[in-house]
Scaffold this motif. Structure first.
Motif, PDB file in Angstrom:
ATOM      1  N   LYS A 143      -7.039   8.594   4.338  1.00 40.12           N
ATOM      2  CA  LYS A 143      -8.004   8.439   5.435  1.00 40.12           C
ATOM      3  C   LYS A 143      -8.540   7.002   5.477  1.00 40.12           C
ATOM      4  CE  LYS A 143      -9.449  13.263   5.292  1.00 40.12           C
ATOM      5  NZ  LYS A 143     -10.479  14.190   4.815  1.00 40.12           N
ATOM      6  N   THR A 144      -8.814   6.454   4.320  1.00 43.27           N
ATOM      7  CA  THR A 144      -9.289   5.078   4.249  1.00 43.27           C
ATOM      8  C   THR A 144      -8.235   4.109   4.750  1.00 43.27           C
ATOM      9  OG1 THR A 144     -10.707   5.617   2.366  1.00 43.27           O
ATOM     10  CG2 THR A 144     -10.167   3.304   2.684  1.00 43.27           C
TER      11      THR A 144
ATOM     12  N   ASP B 152      -8.302  11.378   0.680  1.00 45.84           N
ATOM     13  CA  ASP B 152      -9.381  10.415   0.905  1.00 45.84           C
ATOM     14  C   ASP B 152      -8.827   8.997   1.019  1.00 45.84           C
ATOM     15  OD1 ASP B 152     -11.294  12.408   0.896  1.00 45.84           O
ATOM     16  OD2 ASP B 152     -11.922  12.037  -1.187  1.00 45.84           O
ATOM     17  N   VAL B 153      -7.878   8.674   0.152  1.00 44.04           N
ATOM     18  CA  VAL B 153      -7.262   7.342   0.194  1.00 44.04           C
ATOM     19  C   VAL B 153      -6.496   7.161   1.493  1.00 44.04           C
ATOM     20  CG1 VAL B 153      -5.490   5.879  -0.866  1.00 44.04           C
ATOM     21  CG2 VAL B 153      -7.151   7.051  -2.299  1.00 44.04           C
TER      22      VAL B 153
ATOM     23  N   LYS C  92      -7.853   3.892   8.715  1.00 45.67           N
ATOM     24  CA  LYS C  92      -9.014   3.510   9.543  1.00 45.67           C
ATOM     25  C   LYS C  92      -8.704   2.246  10.301  1.00 45.67           C
ATOM     26  CE  LYS C  92     -12.870   5.570   7.133  1.00 45.67           C
ATOM     27  NZ  LYS C  92     -14.098   5.352   6.434  1.00 45.67           N
TER      28      LYS C  92
ATOM     29  N   SER D 126       0.828  -1.211   0.000  1.00 37.65           N
ATOM     30  CA  SER D 126       0.000   0.000   0.000  1.00 37.65           C
ATOM     31  C   SER D 126       0.859   1.256   0.000  1.00 37.65           C
ATOM     32  CB  SER D 126      -0.927   0.030   1.219  1.00 37.65           C
ATOM     33  OG  SER D 126      -1.856  -1.008   1.151  1.00 37.65           O
TER      34      SER D 126
END
Length: 92
Positions: free
Chosen positions: A88-89, A85-86, A92, A55
């Motif tokens: 933040k995902t 946004d990525v 999580k 990742s």
């Protein structure tokens, strides 16, 4: 609209993913063979760590190529928003 890109480190990513795939098959066999839970959990932890590395490598490539190109072409705000946004995902 589906976005595509050329992965500059595609072969390295594919090699890592093949190793991870083998590790997942190994965990499957461990569960099937009733191996000790802690041993299985150690292997799962190793898989998660390996996936995190994949990742991060993809995220780095995206920032250096896709986001940089978008900024240079005047689409930086959208690309940075998508990147955030990525991230933040991922956290999580």
């Amino acid at each position: 609209m589906e976005k595509t890109t050329i992965q500059p480190n595609k072969q390295q990513l594919l090699n890592r993913l093949k190793r991870i795939e083998g590790q997942v098959r190994g965990v499957h066999q461990m569960v099937d063979n009733d191996r000790y839970c802690v041993d299985i959990l150690h292997q799962i932890s190793a898989i998660q760590s390996a996936m995190n590395k994949v990742s991060l490598a993809l995220l780095e490539d995206h920032a250096h190529h896709c986001v940089m190109n978008a900024v240079q072409n005047g689409n930086g705000d959208e690309a940075i928003s998508e990147l955030m946004d990525v991230m933040k995902t991922m956290t999580k």
